[in-house]
Design an enzyme around this catalytic site. Structure first.
Site, short mmCIF file in Angstrom:
data_model
loop_
_atom_site.label_atom_id
_atom_site.label_comp_id
_atom_site.label_asym_id
_atom_site.label_seq_id
_atom_site.Cartn_x
_atom_site.Cartn_y
_atom_site.Cartn_z
N PHE A 12 3.18 49.15 -2.47
CA PHE A 12 2.38 49.31 -3.70
C PHE A 12 1.52 50.59 -3.66
CE2 PHE A 12 -1.96 47.73 -5.30
CZ PHE A 12 -1.80 48.30 -6.55
N ILE A 13 0.56 50.64 -2.75
CA ILE A 13 -0.37 51.78 -2.76
C ILE A 13 0.33 53.04 -2.26
CG2 ILE A 13 -2.65 52.61 -2.06
CD1 ILE A 13 -3.39 49.68 -1.45
N ILE A 60 7.68 51.01 12.27
CA ILE A 60 6.61 51.71 13.01
C ILE A 60 6.34 51.09 14.38
CG2 ILE A 60 5.47 52.65 10.96
CD1 ILE A 60 3.29 50.40 11.40
N ALA A 82 1.56 51.65 6.16
CA ALA A 82 2.48 50.54 6.47
C ALA A 82 1.74 49.38 7.10
CB ALA A 82 3.58 51.02 7.41
N ALA A 83 1.93 48.21 6.54
CA ALA A 83 1.26 47.01 7.07
C ALA A 83 1.88 45.77 6.43
CB ALA A 83 -0.23 47.04 6.73
N THR A 100 3.23 44.57 13.33
CA THR A 100 3.19 45.80 12.51
C THR A 100 1.79 46.42 12.50
OG1 THR A 100 5.04 45.21 11.09
CG2 THR A 100 3.40 46.65 10.13
N THR A 125 -9.18 48.31 5.11
CA THR A 125 -9.61 47.40 4.04
C THR A 125 -11.04 46.91 4.22
OG1 THR A 125 -9.20 45.17 3.16
CG2 THR A 125 -8.45 45.57 5.39
N ASP A 126 -11.65 46.54 3.11
CA ASP A 126 -13.00 45.95 3.16
C ASP A 126 -12.99 44.60 3.89
OD1 ASP A 126 -11.69 44.44 1.18
OD2 ASP A 126 -13.24 44.71 -0.34
N SER A 151 -6.90 40.16 8.22
CA SER A 151 -8.02 41.11 8.38
C SER A 151 -8.32 41.35 9.86
CB SER A 151 -9.26 40.65 7.61
OG SER A 151 -9.62 39.34 7.94
N LYS A 154 -6.00 44.02 10.91
CA LYS A 154 -6.45 45.33 10.40
C LYS A 154 -7.66 45.81 11.21
CE LYS A 154 -5.11 47.42 7.33
NZ LYS A 154 -4.00 48.43 7.21
N GLY A 275 -10.19 29.33 5.06
CA GLY A 275 -11.03 30.46 5.48
C GLY A 275 -11.30 31.48 4.39
P1 NAD Z 1 2.39 46.47 0.52
O1 NAD Z 1 2.61 45.18 1.21
O2 NAD Z 1 2.67 46.59 -0.93
O3 NAD Z 1 3.26 47.61 1.24
C1 NAD Z 1 3.40 47.69 2.63
C2 NAD Z 1 4.57 48.63 2.95
O4 NAD Z 1 4.67 48.74 4.38
C3 NAD Z 1 5.92 48.12 2.43
O5 NAD Z 1 6.63 49.16 1.81
C4 NAD Z 1 6.63 47.67 3.71
O6 NAD Z 1 8.04 47.78 3.63
C5 NAD Z 1 6.04 48.62 4.74
N1 NAD Z 1 6.11 48.07 6.11
C6 NAD Z 1 5.75 46.82 6.52
N2 NAD Z 1 6.00 46.68 7.84
C7 NAD Z 1 6.51 47.87 8.27
C8 NAD Z 1 6.95 48.35 9.53
N3 NAD Z 1 6.91 47.57 10.64
N4 NAD Z 1 7.39 49.62 9.63
C9 NAD Z 1 7.43 50.42 8.53
N5 NAD Z 1 7.05 50.01 7.29
C10 NAD Z 1 6.59 48.75 7.17
O7 NAD Z 1 0.90 46.88 0.86
P2 NAD Z 1 -0.19 47.65 -0.02
O8 NAD Z 1 -0.93 46.69 -0.85
O9 NAD Z 1 0.44 48.84 -0.64
O10 NAD Z 1 -1.19 48.13 1.15
C11 NAD Z 1 -0.99 49.37 1.82
C12 NAD Z 1 -2.07 49.55 2.87
O11 NAD Z 1 -3.35 49.53 2.24
C13 NAD Z 1 -2.12 48.44 3.93
O12 NAD Z 1 -2.40 49.03 5.18
C14 NAD Z 1 -3.26 47.54 3.48
O13 NAD Z 1 -3.87 46.90 4.58
C15 NAD Z 1 -4.19 48.56 2.84
N6 NAD Z 1 -5.10 48.03 1.78
C16 NAD Z 1 -4.57 47.33 0.74
C17 NAD Z 1 -5.41 46.88 -0.28
C18 NAD Z 1 -4.89 46.12 -1.47
O14 NAD Z 1 -5.69 45.65 -2.28
N7 NAD Z 1 -3.58 45.98 -1.65
C19 NAD Z 1 -6.77 47.15 -0.21
C20 NAD Z 1 -7.28 47.87 0.89
C21 NAD Z 1 -6.41 48.32 1.87
O1 TDX Z 2 -2.49 32.44 -6.22
C1 TDX Z 2 -3.60 32.93 -5.96
N1 TDX Z 2 -4.73 32.32 -6.42
C2 TDX Z 2 -6.00 32.75 -6.16
O2 TDX Z 2 -6.99 32.15 -6.60
C3 TDX Z 2 -3.77 34.12 -5.17
C4 TDX Z 2 -2.56 34.85 -4.63
C5 TDX Z 2 -5.04 34.57 -4.92
N2 TDX Z 2 -6.14 33.89 -5.37
C6 TDX Z 2 -7.50 34.41 -5.06
C7 TDX Z 2 -7.76 34.65 -3.58
C8 TDX Z 2 -8.74 35.80 -3.60
O3 TDX Z 2 -10.07 35.31 -3.76
O4 TDX Z 2 -7.63 35.69 -5.67
C9 TDX Z 2 -8.36 36.60 -4.84
C10 TDX Z 2 -7.50 37.81 -4.54
O5 TDX Z 2 -6.44 37.37 -3.71
P1 TDX Z 2 -5.30 38.39 -3.18
O6 TDX Z 2 -4.70 39.11 -4.33
O7 TDX Z 2 -4.40 37.62 -2.26
O8 TDX Z 2 -6.18 39.47 -2.39
P2 TDX Z 2 -7.19 39.35 -1.15
O9 TDX Z 2 -6.93 38.16 -0.33
O10 TDX Z 2 -8.57 39.53 -1.70
O11 TDX Z 2 -6.75 40.67 -0.31
C11 TDX Z 2 -6.42 41.90 -1.00
O12 TDX Z 2 -7.47 42.83 -0.92
C12 TDX Z 2 -7.72 43.47 0.29
C13 TDX Z 2 -5.14 42.52 -0.45
O13 TDX Z 2 -4.07 41.58 -0.48
C14 TDX Z 2 -5.32 43.06 0.93
O14 TDX Z 2 -4.14 43.71 1.40
C15 TDX Z 2 -6.46 44.02 0.93
O15 TDX Z 2 -6.73 44.46 2.23
#
Ligand code: NAD
Ligand code: TDX
Length: 336
Positions: A12-13, A60, A82-83, A100, A125-126, A151, A154, A275
């Site tokens: 995604f990101i 990775i 990647a995560a 990973t 991440t936060d 977390s 991370k 949790g």
């Molecule tokens: P995502 O799950 O959408 O994407 C993760 C990507 O990593 C995927 O393309 C997957 O194929 C790749 N990947 C997983 N395992 C791998 C491996 N062993 N080797 C190589 N590639 C691998 O995640 P995202 O939401 O885009 O998050 C990206 C980064 O940002 C992560 O490190 C996450 O912790 C961090 N982050 C995410 C959020 C959020 O809200 N989504 C917020 C803060 C930080």
């Molecule tokens: O079905 C659901 N119902 C629900 O109430 C899901 C999937 C989530 N939730 C709640 C849980 C959380 O309070 O919504 C909030 C957001 O949940 P997620 O989208 O799973 O995010 P969160 O657990 O907060 O973590 C996200 O933000 C920080 C990302 O997935 C992480 O990768 C990032 O580091």
């Protein structure tokens, strides 16, 4: 012009970052991704023919494979996304998270040192800070108190990056961001899951009382922060990024239903996440003051844009919701 190795660029990101860098800079991008369930090359169809773009499939955590990738491409900069990223999956089984997020990060640090990478940007991440009560914000000095296996993995990777700076003198920066939303987010995360379920008139599963608070940031605002940290951050420093948009989950869900013209009868309260962190809120004043960064989108603008994207790109999320995703969805929501 630099060669940037982006890990996790098919997620995604990462895919939003790759697009931003190809369209808005002259750098070359090597996208290294294992293509797990969350990695999808369709996220990058519009930029994949760019001559400055290369895709490499690789894991990775596989040191031998990474040796070959670094030797072949000799990157100047590594931006590490990647995560395994979904908290609920880490509750079901944490093993891929440790492999990973922890082991994979150390492999990348080792290869970056060996091949003299100039800068390593670690995307974190936060959630490493734990959970807040009703008041206050996370700053870069808040102690790490990770609560979920995700977390904790991370936080482990953040400490390995810190150790690489202190022990080996590596040039690394760590970014920590709040909850992202926007185009190409896998529909297991709150906002895209609720949009997709609402569009299909399926139940919207709300954990607990729905009053947990997240600080929402539009994905391109986060990507701009990562770019600013890559270009202007100081080695060894941590930078927080937040959207200045704290909202209760139930507010977000009701807004999605309202904007889609769907009824609140779709809301379905289910068993709470084990949790479950109560509240996240970021103090981003260091990034504002030292990187000149600030988020451009309000939550209301960003949510509207995101909903429009999911309405217009139904094929994208219908495809990723088929197959293996079905098995996860059944397991995650079966007993609730
Ligand atoms: P995502 O799950 O959408 O994407 C993760 C990507 O990593 C995927 O393309 C997957 O194929 C790749 N990947 C997983 N395992 C791998 C491996 N062993 N080797 C190589 N590639 C691998 O995640 P995202 O939401 O885009 O998050 C990206 C980064 O940002 C992560 O490190 C996450 O912790 C961090 N982050 C995410 C959020 C959020 O809200 N989504 C917020 C803060 C930080
Ligand atoms: O079905 C659901 N119902 C629900 O109430 C899901 C999937 C989530 N939730 C709640 C849980 C959380 O309070 O919504 C909030 C957001 O949940 P997620 O989208 O799973 O995010 P969160 O657990 O907060 O973590 C996200 O933000 C920080 C990302 O997935 C992480 O990768 C990032 O580091």
């Amino acid at each position: 012009m630099s060669k940037i190795l982006v890990t996790g660029g098919a997620g995604f990101i990462g895919s939003n970052f790759v697009r931003m860098m190809l369209n808005g800079s002259s750098h070359s991008i090597i996208n290294l991704d294992a293509l797990t369930y969350a990695g999808n090359l369709e996220n990058l169809t519009d930029v994949s023919s760019n001559p400055r773009y290369t895709f490499v499939k690789g894991d990775i955590a596989d040191s031998g494979q990474m040796e070959e990738v670094f030797a072949a491409h000799r990157p100047d900069i590594v931006v590490h996304f990647a995560a395994e990223s979904h908290v609920d999956r880490s509750v079901i089984d944490a093993s891929a998270f440790v492999r990973t997020n922890v082991q994979g990060t150390q492999v990348l640090l080792d290869k970056s040192r060996q091949f003299k990478v100039g800068r390593f940007v670690h995307v974190s991440t936060d959630e490493v800070y734990g959970s807040l009560g009703a008041w206050g914000f996370f700053t870069e000095d808040t102690p790490m108190q990770a609560n979920s296996p995700y977390s904790a993995s991370k936080a482990g990777s953040d400490l390995l990056v810190r150790a690489a700076v202190h022990t080996h003198g590596m040039d690394c920066v760590i970014t920590r961001c709040s909850n992202n939303y926007g185009p190409y987010q896998f529909p297991e995360k709150l906002i895209p899951l609720m949009i997709a379920n609402a569009l299909e008139s399926k139940q919207l599963p709300v954990y607990g009382d729905g009053k947990n608070v997240r600080d929402w940031i539009y994905v391109t605002d986060h990507c701009e922060g990562i770019r600013a940290a890559m270009e202007r951050g100081q080695a060894g420093e941590v930078y927080n990024f937040g959207g200045n948009a704290e909202r209760e989950n139930i507010y977000v869900i009701k807004e999605i239903l309202r904007l889609l013209g769907k009824g609140e009868n779709l809301i379905h309260y289910v068993k709470d996440r084990p949790g479950h962190d109560r509240r996240y809120a970021m103090d981003s004043s260091k990034a504002r003051a030292t990187l000149g960064w600030e988020p451009r989108h309000t939550f209301e603008q960003g949510l509207r844009q995101t909903i429009d994207w999911y309405v217009q790109n139904r094929q994208w999320w219908e495809r990723v919701r088929s197959g293996a995703y079905q098995d996860y969805y059944k397991l995650q929501y079966a007993t609730r």
